[in-house]
Design a protein around this motif. Structure first.
Motif, PDB file in Angstrom:
ATOM      1  N   THR A  44       0.832  -1.199   0.000  1.00 51.59           N
ATOM      2  CA  THR A  44       0.000   0.000   0.000  1.00 51.59           C
ATOM      3  C   THR A  44       0.868   1.250   0.000  1.00 51.59           C
ATOM      4  OG1 THR A  44      -1.753  -1.140   1.233  1.00 51.59           O
ATOM      5  CG2 THR A  44      -1.812   1.263   1.213  1.00 51.59           C
ATOM      6  N   LEU A  45       0.564   2.154  -0.893  1.00 45.29           N
ATOM      7  CA  LEU A  45       1.216   3.464  -0.939  1.00 45.29           C
ATOM      8  C   LEU A  45       0.114   4.508  -0.925  1.00 45.29           C
ATOM      9  CD1 LEU A  45       3.733   5.274  -1.341  1.00 45.29           C
ATOM     10  CD2 LEU A  45       3.363   5.023  -3.810  1.00 45.29           C
ATOM     11  N   GLY A  46       0.148   5.441   0.035  1.00 48.09           N
ATOM     12  CA  GLY A  46      -0.941   6.402   0.112  1.00 48.09           C
ATOM     13  C   GLY A  46      -0.636   7.601   0.978  1.00 48.09           C
ATOM     14  N   ALA A  47      -1.558   8.564   0.947  1.00 43.60           N
ATOM     15  CA  ALA A  47      -1.422   9.790   1.735  1.00 43.60           C
ATOM     16  C   ALA A  47      -2.808  10.387   1.956  1.00 43.60           C
ATOM     17  CB  ALA A  47      -0.509  10.794   1.046  1.00 43.60           C
ATOM     18  N   MET A  48      -2.897  11.290   2.932  1.00 41.04           N
ATOM     19  CA  MET A  48      -4.154  11.919   3.304  1.00 41.04           C
ATOM     20  C   MET A  48      -3.966  13.416   3.438  1.00 41.04           C
ATOM     21  SD  MET A  48      -7.363  11.262   4.402  1.00 41.04           S
ATOM     22  CE  MET A  48      -7.526   9.827   5.449  1.00 41.04           C
ATOM     23  N   ASP A  49      -5.012  14.161   3.070  1.00 42.65           N
ATOM     24  CA  ASP A  49      -5.018  15.613   3.259  1.00 42.65           C
ATOM     25  C   ASP A  49      -6.166  15.973   4.195  1.00 42.65           C
ATOM     26  OD1 ASP A  49      -4.240  18.444   2.406  1.00 42.65           O
ATOM     27  OD2 ASP A  49      -6.384  18.384   1.902  1.00 42.65           O
ATOM     28  N   TYR A  50      -5.837  16.685   5.301  1.00 43.29           N
ATOM     29  CA  TYR A  50      -6.824  17.119   6.279  1.00 43.29           C
ATOM     30  C   TYR A  50      -7.069  18.620   6.115  1.00 43.29           C
ATOM     31  CZ  TYR A  50      -5.606  12.683   8.510  1.00 43.29           C
ATOM     32  OH  TYR A  50      -5.372  11.359   8.775  1.00 43.29           O
ATOM     33  N   SER A  51      -8.348  19.016   6.093  1.00 41.37           N
ATOM     34  CA  SER A  51      -8.660  20.425   5.848  1.00 41.37           C
ATOM     35  C   SER A  51      -8.571  21.279   7.104  1.00 41.37           C
ATOM     36  CB  SER A  51     -10.066  20.557   5.246  1.00 41.37           C
ATOM     37  OG  SER A  51     -11.039  20.068   6.162  1.00 41.37           O
ATOM     38  N   LEU A  52      -8.769  20.700   8.270  1.00 41.79           N
ATOM     39  CA  LEU A  52      -8.716  21.467   9.506  1.00 41.79           C
ATOM     40  C   LEU A  52      -7.282  21.863   9.822  1.00 41.79           C
ATOM     41  CD1 LEU A  52     -11.235  19.670  11.924  1.00 41.79           C
ATOM     42  CD2 LEU A  52     -11.547  21.822  10.693  1.00 41.79           C
ATOM     43  N   ALA A  53      -7.075  23.164  10.066  1.00 37.81           N
ATOM     44  CA  ALA A  53      -5.729  23.639  10.398  1.00 37.81           C
ATOM     45  C   ALA A  53      -5.274  23.099  11.738  1.00 37.81           C
ATOM     46  CB  ALA A  53      -5.708  25.169  10.404  1.00 37.81           C
ATOM     47  N   SER A  54      -6.226  22.734  12.598  1.00 38.75           N
ATOM     48  CA  SER A  54      -5.883  22.232  13.928  1.00 38.75           C
ATOM     49  C   SER A  54      -5.503  20.760  13.925  1.00 38.75           C
ATOM     50  CB  SER A  54      -7.065  22.440  14.877  1.00 38.75           C
ATOM     51  OG  SER A  54      -8.216  21.765  14.387  1.00 38.75           O
ATOM     52  N   GLU A  55      -5.685  20.104  12.810  1.00 41.05           N
ATOM     53  CA  GLU A  55      -5.387  18.672  12.742  1.00 41.05           C
ATOM     54  C   GLU A  55      -3.880  18.465  12.655  1.00 41.05           C
ATOM     55  OE1 GLU A  55      -5.571  15.317  13.442  1.00 41.05           O
ATOM     56  OE2 GLU A  55      -7.645  15.876  12.938  1.00 41.05           O
ATOM     57  N   THR A  56      -3.367  17.612  13.539  1.00 31.09           N
ATOM     58  CA  THR A  56      -1.919  17.394  13.618  1.00 31.09           C
ATOM     59  C   THR A  56      -1.480  16.071  12.990  1.00 31.09           C
ATOM     60  OG1 THR A  56      -2.152  16.381  15.816  1.00 31.09           O
ATOM     61  CG2 THR A  56      -1.765  18.773  15.719  1.00 31.09           C
ATOM     62  N   LYS A  57      -2.383  15.327  12.400  1.00 30.27           N
ATOM     63  CA  LYS A  57      -2.021  14.048  11.803  1.00 30.27           C
ATOM     64  C   LYS A  57      -1.120  14.260  10.578  1.00 30.27           C
ATOM     65  CE  LYS A  57      -6.264  11.712  13.278  1.00 30.27           C
ATOM     66  NZ  LYS A  57      -5.604  10.801  14.209  1.00 30.27           N
ATOM     67  N   SER A  58      -0.254  13.302  10.333  1.00 29.66           N
ATOM     68  CA  SER A  58       0.696  13.397   9.233  1.00 29.66           C
ATOM     69  C   SER A  58      -0.020  13.326   7.885  1.00 29.66           C
ATOM     70  CB  SER A  58       1.722  12.266   9.325  1.00 29.66           C
ATOM     71  OG  SER A  58       2.545  12.244   8.180  1.00 29.66           O
ATOM     72  N   GLU A  59       0.437  14.143   6.956  1.00 25.89           N
ATOM     73  CA  GLU A  59      -0.083  14.133   5.589  1.00 25.89           C
ATOM     74  C   GLU A  59       0.947  13.608   4.597  1.00 25.89           C
ATOM     75  OE1 GLU A  59      -1.326  18.136   4.893  1.00 25.89           O
ATOM     76  OE2 GLU A  59      -3.282  17.810   5.828  1.00 25.89           O
ATOM     77  N   ALA A 101     -14.460  19.492   9.010  1.00 25.11           N
ATOM     78  CA  ALA A 101     -13.558  18.338   9.139  1.00 25.11           C
ATOM     79  C   ALA A 101     -13.614  17.512   7.854  1.00 25.11           C
ATOM     80  CB  ALA A 101     -13.931  17.494  10.338  1.00 25.11           C
ATOM     81  N   ASP A 102     -13.111  18.105   6.781  1.00 21.55           N
ATOM     82  CA  ASP A 102     -13.106  17.461   5.475  1.00 21.55           C
ATOM     83  C   ASP A 102     -11.766  16.748   5.259  1.00 21.55           C
ATOM     84  OD1 ASP A 102     -15.492  18.808   5.280  1.00 21.55           O
ATOM     85  OD2 ASP A 102     -14.698  20.368   3.951  1.00 21.55           O
ATOM     86  N   ILE A 103     -11.798  15.676   4.499  1.00 21.91           N
ATOM     87  CA  ILE A 103     -10.579  14.917   4.216  1.00 21.91           C
ATOM     88  C   ILE A 103     -10.574  14.470   2.773  1.00 21.91           C
ATOM     89  CG2 ILE A 103     -10.265  14.047   6.572  1.00 21.91           C
ATOM     90  CD1 ILE A 103     -11.459  11.363   5.508  1.00 21.91           C
ATOM     91  N   PHE A 104      -9.374  14.210   2.269  1.00 23.36           N
ATOM     92  CA  PHE A 104      -9.210  13.596   0.954  1.00 23.36           C
ATOM     93  C   PHE A 104      -7.984  12.702   1.008  1.00 23.36           C
ATOM     94  CE2 PHE A 104      -7.286  13.349  -3.256  1.00 23.36           C
ATOM     95  CZ  PHE A 104      -8.352  12.850  -3.990  1.00 23.36           C
ATOM     96  N   GLY A 105      -8.119  11.471   0.541  1.00 23.03           N
ATOM     97  CA  GLY A 105      -7.001  10.536   0.550  1.00 23.03           C
ATOM     98  C   GLY A 105      -6.881   9.791  -0.757  1.00 23.03           C
TER      99      GLY A 105
END
Length: 447
Positions: free
Chosen positions: A94-109, A434-438
């Motif tokens: 698996t190769l992948g990544a995520m984009d978090y829209s919330l500026a407060s989100e600290t998860k890795s992108e 709290a929008d996301i795109f992966g």
């Protein structure tokens, strides 16, 4: 001249005969041959007993060699599976990544790579029963997007065993009569024991399994047992129970070396074991009807003591309750007669849940799911998948969360499948914005 010619011929003849005579003296002893003829009475005479003895000796030698081969074969089979055991497996890159829209989100992108390795072993002892063992490992991390349940990005391929091979599933199933099946095992989930398949949709993210992996169908691997009756006309009824007696302690208990215990008002402790009042438990009963092109089913799941292992939910679902709830899941699917057309197979699901002890404004949650698959569209065995819906949402929440995924799966050969996919959602956690795109690229190797 005639005399000279005769002398030349004679000389040539002597030259030719001399080597032959020398060779004959080396290879043949005429005197010994004469002696042999005179002593013919000493030659061994052959009769039927002589041949019988020689045949017996040859058979004895042959038998010894066969016994040696059998011994070597037994030594080889001692380290192999029995004749009734089969194994298959797969590895997923698996190769992948995520984009978090919330500026407060600290998860890795950051883009990351993972793997999962699975072996499935099936053993039958009577021809109708089956002992199933699944051994699994992987290097997915709980801090990465591929494990995130709240945002719905938990992948179906995720495994967090930290590169260690572990028994992931193990149970035994056997028939009772012609239409009944019984399961029992120390590591099993409810949905393996249902009589009716709730959904045909094959997902990339785990939230879209089972027609929406929320309160009704959400399960967890631990001790379980179940029964299913499948009639010849397509009707099925099943009931099963799963407990977390071996996984974690229920709310209001503490973990000790010997298991989970609950402190009482008299400062004594009660054990929290199998099917006790302190154990997290899921009791699911399903009724369904299936024909080759369609299926409908209804399920009631009673969950107690804080059972919360679901993938299709927001952060605040069931907030304020005592950890006990009852969920009803309705499922249906339909598929066309022929693949390779513009008409997909369609799977739908709807859940409604009542939470005990929750405020009236938030005592209910709902969820819906729609999944579609197109097969054999551009080449044999390829698949297009599209799923969307609303994850389990408390009626008191002020937003309408939404989740989706889209993928294309194709096979370069019979054993390898490549699946590029995108997924995401809006207000996915129940929080506005709290929008996301992966995006992921998965390659599956089956063997």
């Amino acid at each position: 001249m005639k005399l000279f010619q005769k002398m030349l011929v004679a000389s040539t003849a002597v030259g030719l005969i001399s080597p032959l005579a020398a060779q004959a003296s080396d290879t043949m002893n005429l005197e010994e041959m004469s002696n042999y003829s005179r002593s013919s009475s000493k030659v061994q005479r052959f009769d039927n007993k002589t041949f019988a003895n020689e045949i017996s000796e040859d058979l004895a030698i042959l038998k010894g060699r066969v016994d040696g081969l059998e011994a070597q074969q037994n030594e080889f089979e001692a380290g192999a599976f029995s004749e009734t055991t089969t194994m298959d497996g797969k590895a997923i890159f698996t190769l992948g990544a995520m984009d978090y829209s919330l500026a407060s989100e600290t998860k890795s992108e950051a883009a990351k790579a993972f793997y999962t390795y699975t072996m499935n072993l099936n053993t039958s002892f009577t021809g109708d029963d089956n002992l199933y063992v699944r051994i699994k490992t992987g290097n997915h991390s709980k801090s990465d997007f591929s494990y995130d349940k709240t945002y719905g990005s938990y992948l179906s391929s995720t495994n967090t065993n930290g590169d260690a091979l572990k028994v992931d599933k193990i149970w035994y199933q056997f028939p009772v009569g012609d239409n009944n099946t019984v399961w029992v095992g120390p590591r099993i989930e409810n949905y393996y024991m249902h009589g009716t398949t709730p959904s045909l949709y094959k997902p990339v993210t785990k939230q879209f399994t089972l027609g929406g992996n929320g309160e009704a169908y959400g399960a967890s691997t631990d001790t379980g047992a179940g029964w299913a009756f499948k009639a010849d006309n397509g009707f099925a009824i099943s009931s099963n129970i799963g407990t977390k007696s071996n996984s974690s302690c229920a709310t209001g208990t503490i973990s000790l070396q010997d298991g989970c215990v609950k402190k009482t008002s008299s400062n004594s402790y009660e054990n929290s074991g199998l099917l006790t009042n302190e154990t997290k438990t899921s009791w699911a009963t399903q009724v369904g009807y299936t024909q080759p092109n369609y299926s409908v089913s209804a399920l009631v799941n009673i969950k107690t003591n804080g059972w919360s292992d679901t993938y299709y939910h927001t952060a605040d679902h069931g907030k304020g309750g005592n950890g006990n709830f009852t969920s009803v899941g309705l499922r249906g699917w339909w598929r066309p007669d022929n693949a390779g057309t513009a008409t997909p197979s369609i799977s739908v699901g709807f859940d409604t849940t009542e939470y005990d002890g929750a405020p009236s404004s938030g005592s209910n949650s709902t969820a819906y799911f729609v999944g579609m698959n197109w097969t054999d569209m551009f080449q044999a065995d390829d698949k297009i998948g599209l799923a969307f819906g609303q994850p389990t949402t408390n009626e008191a929440e002020s937003v309408d969360p939404f989740a989706y995924e889209l993928y294309y799966s194709f096979k370069p050969n019979d054993s390898v499948t490549v699946t590029p996919a995108v997924f995401g959602g809006t207000d996915r956690t129940g929080t506005a914005g709290a929008d996301i795109f992966g995006a992921v690229l998965e390659t599956t190797f089956k063997f």
